[in-house]
Design a protein around this motif. Structure first.
Motif, PDB file in Angstrom:
ATOM      1  N   ALA A   1       4.070   5.967  -5.405  1.00 46.73           N
ATOM      2  CA  ALA A   1       3.266   5.687  -7.097  1.00 46.73           C
ATOM      3  C   ALA A   1       3.012   6.939  -7.430  1.00 46.73           C
ATOM      4  N   VAL A   2       2.133   7.006  -6.460  1.00 49.88           N
ATOM      5  CA  VAL A   2       0.385   7.920  -6.874  1.00 49.88           C
ATOM      6  C   VAL A   2       1.544   9.846  -7.150  1.00 49.88           C
ATOM      7  N   LEU A   3       2.157   9.295  -5.283  1.00 54.61           N
ATOM      8  CA  LEU A   3       2.633  11.457  -5.234  1.00 54.61           C
ATOM      9  C   LEU A   3       4.171  11.373  -6.421  1.00 54.61           C
ATOM     10  N   GLY A   4       4.451  10.356  -6.712  1.00 56.58           N
ATOM     11  CA  GLY A   4       5.575  10.392  -7.539  1.00 56.58           C
ATOM     12  C   GLY A   4       4.860  10.969  -8.961  1.00 56.58           C
TER      13      GLY A   4
ATOM     14  N   ALA B   1       0.687  -1.602  -0.194  1.00 58.43           N
ATOM     15  CA  ALA B   1       0.330  -0.375   0.447  1.00 58.43           C
ATOM     16  C   ALA B   1       0.765   1.320  -0.154  1.00 58.43           C
ATOM     17  N   ARG B   2       1.936   1.066   0.854  1.00 59.95           N
ATOM     18  CA  ARG B   2       3.323   2.295   1.028  1.00 59.95           C
ATOM     19  C   ARG B   2       3.631   2.551  -0.335  1.00 59.95           C
ATOM     20  N   ALA B   3       4.122   1.177  -1.102  1.00 62.53           N
ATOM     21  CA  ALA B   3       4.556   1.864  -2.380  1.00 62.53           C
ATOM     22  C   ALA B   3       3.584   2.225  -3.585  1.00 62.53           C
TER      23      ALA B   3
END
Length: 77
Positions: free
Chosen positions: A64-67, A58-60
């Motif tokens: 990824a979305v924030l990146g 979930a963190r990844a």
């Protein structure tokens, strides 16, 4: 807990978390023989690792979305 346990690898986060809570409850209550306690402990370790896998995944996904947002020119402050 039933004798027929779902393989830990097939459990979703909530299922693994709920079963881990039950394992801890049983171990804290005591009254199990050594073999049963060790089996519960081992299952608990597997469940905790599975929960960590789900949380890491979930963190990844969030990272990824924030990146992707940052690369798209969205300013964060």
């Amino acid at each position: 807990m039933s004798d027929e346990q779902t393989p830990v690898s097939e459990l979703g986060y909530e299922q693994a978390r709920d079963e881990l809570i039950e394992v801890v409850r049983i171990l804290e209550a005591g009254g199990q023989d050594l073999d049963a306690s060790l089996a519960l402990w081992e299952r608990g370790e597997e469940l905790a690792a599975r929960c960590t896998e789900h949380l890491d995944g979930a963190r990844a996904r969030i990272d990824a979305v924030l990146g992707d947002d940052d690369e798209g020119g969205t300013a964060r402050g």
